[in-house]
Motif scaffolding. Structure first.
Motif, PDB file in Angstrom:
ATOM      1  N   ASP A 143     -27.980 -31.256  22.503  1.00 38.51           N
ATOM      2  CA  ASP A 143     -26.891 -31.607  21.472  1.00 38.51           C
ATOM      3  C   ASP A 143     -27.550 -32.001  20.113  1.00 38.51           C
ATOM      4  OD1 ASP A 143     -28.249 -33.969  21.525  1.00 38.51           O
ATOM      5  OD2 ASP A 143     -26.398 -35.195  22.515  1.00 38.51           O
ATOM      6  N   GLY A 144     -28.897 -31.626  19.660  1.00 35.90           N
ATOM      7  CA  GLY A 144     -29.553 -31.728  18.610  1.00 35.90           C
ATOM      8  C   GLY A 144     -30.516 -33.222  18.305  1.00 35.90           C
ATOM      9  N   ASP A 145     -30.001 -34.265  19.087  1.00 42.56           N
ATOM     10  CA  ASP A 145     -30.776 -35.408  19.352  1.00 42.56           C
ATOM     11  C   ASP A 145     -32.341 -35.351  19.701  1.00 42.56           C
ATOM     12  OD1 ASP A 145     -28.520 -36.898  18.350  1.00 42.56           O
ATOM     13  OD2 ASP A 145     -27.937 -37.693  20.208  1.00 42.56           O
ATOM     14  N   LYS A 197     -27.673 -36.494  28.954  1.00 42.80           N
ATOM     15  CA  LYS A 197     -28.256 -35.796  27.911  1.00 42.80           C
ATOM     16  C   LYS A 197     -28.985 -34.777  28.400  1.00 42.80           C
ATOM     17  CE  LYS A 197     -28.639 -37.517  24.228  1.00 42.80           C
ATOM     18  NZ  LYS A 197     -27.875 -37.552  22.856  1.00 42.80           N
ATOM     19  N   ILE A 198     -28.476 -33.479  27.942  1.00 44.93           N
ATOM     20  CA  ILE A 198     -29.285 -32.491  28.530  1.00 44.93           C
ATOM     21  C   ILE A 198     -30.449 -32.004  27.673  1.00 44.93           C
ATOM     22  CG2 ILE A 198     -29.065 -29.687  28.973  1.00 44.93           C
ATOM     23  CD1 ILE A 198     -25.989 -30.283  29.014  1.00 44.93           C
ATOM     24  N   VAL A 199     -31.642 -32.259  28.488  1.00 45.83           N
ATOM     25  CA  VAL A 199     -32.872 -32.052  27.529  1.00 45.83           C
ATOM     26  C   VAL A 199     -33.443 -30.318  27.695  1.00 45.83           C
ATOM     27  CG1 VAL A 199     -35.367 -32.367  28.125  1.00 45.83           C
ATOM     28  CG2 VAL A 199     -33.843 -34.071  28.996  1.00 45.83           C
ATOM     29  N   THR A 233     -28.270 -25.253  28.906  1.00 40.07           N
ATOM     30  CA  THR A 233     -27.016 -24.769  28.517  1.00 40.07           C
ATOM     31  C   THR A 233     -25.928 -25.841  28.482  1.00 40.07           C
ATOM     32  OG1 THR A 233     -26.458 -23.687  30.652  1.00 40.07           O
ATOM     33  CG2 THR A 233     -27.582 -22.214  29.184  1.00 40.07           C
ATOM     34  N   LEU A 234     -25.156 -25.784  27.627  1.00 45.12           N
ATOM     35  CA  LEU A 234     -24.142 -26.842  27.574  1.00 45.12           C
ATOM     36  C   LEU A 234     -22.763 -26.024  28.259  1.00 45.12           C
ATOM     37  CD1 LEU A 234     -22.852 -29.527  26.615  1.00 45.12           C
ATOM     38  CD2 LEU A 234     -22.280 -28.407  24.565  1.00 45.12           C
ATOM     39  N   LYS A 235     -22.135 -26.743  29.344  1.00 46.52           N
ATOM     40  CA  LYS A 235     -21.074 -26.163  30.140  1.00 46.52           C
ATOM     41  C   LYS A 235     -19.680 -26.778  29.511  1.00 46.52           C
ATOM     42  CE  LYS A 235     -23.171 -25.785  34.383  1.00 46.52           C
ATOM     43  NZ  LYS A 235     -23.375 -26.338  35.836  1.00 46.52           N
TER      44      LYS A 235
END
Length: 222
Positions: A43-45, A190-192, A213-215
């Motif tokens: 997510d950019g974080d 949080k997707i790494v 990947t973001l589902k």
């Protein structure tokens, strides 16, 4: 007895007799405290996690076993001879030590978990199913137990809190075989994308990249 190098890839909580406070001190001084664990999320974080002596003191639950051991003198007390046997010699300390034993042995897996675990953000900072534990993130991993009674699991939950602009590991919460996800249910995943272990000069010691990947749920047709 484990070596400090073996703790870099330890993925199963060892027997208490295979570790020691002296081993944990050596491991922490060489591989944890000098380094920064940097995470980039999908997510950019991004966050940096840094270990401290006093944080490790709390992760091992020393304050619950013997409050006379101070968090700022933990390693010096180990140099003077503080050990698991020190706790075992006192009946009440030994009782408290036995209660925290699982948490202590799980510390052996902390490097592996930080590289391979799942990270959750806690928007309200309160860790569910605890009375007063407050953290910003939890790094979670399901660990298999060494057991003569068949395969069992515990969840290791490394609690991370922001302290003076630095994210510090401060606790290990052990979730039971009956509910290994009890501390992370409904928390924000949080997707790494990548993890970098660097020294204080910015040199990359180890890195790991994920095909993240973001589902996105499909929009229902009305």
């Amino acid at each position: 007895m484990f070596t400090k190098e073996a703790l870099l890839s330890c993925s199963t909580a060892p027997n208490i007799n295979s570790i020691s406070l002296e081993l944990y001190k050596e491991f922490s001084e060489e591989y944890l405290i000098p380094n920064i664990f940097h995470y980039d999320f999908l997510d950019g974080d991004s966050i940096d996690i840094e270990f401290t002596e006093w944080g490790i003191y709390h992760m091992l639950s020393i304050q619950h076993i013997d409050r006379r051991v101070k968090k700022t003198r933990f390693f010096s007390e180990i140099e003077k001879g503080l050990s698991f046997d020190t706790f075992r010699k006192d009946r009440k300390k030994n009782q408290r030590f036995k209660k925290e034993k699982k948490r202590i042995t799980m510390f052996a897996c902390v490097y592996y978990v930080l590289l391979n675990g799942t990270i959750f953000y806690l928007p309200n900072k309160r860790v569910r199913n605890t009375a007063e534990v407050e953290m910003d993130y939890i790094v979670y991993q399901k660990l298999e137990n060494i057991s003569p009674h068949g395969i069992t699991y515990n969840g290791i939950n490394v609690g991370i809190r922001k302290c003076e602009e630095v994210y510090v590991p401060l606790t290990i919460l052990v979730s039971p075989n009956s509910n290994v996800e009890e501390y992370i249910t409904d928390e924000q995943l949080k997707i790494v994308k990548s993890v970098y272990v660097t020294n204080r000069y910015g040199t990359v010691i180890e890195e790991k990249h994920y095909n993240a990947t973001l589902k996105i749920s499909p929009v229902p047709v009305l």
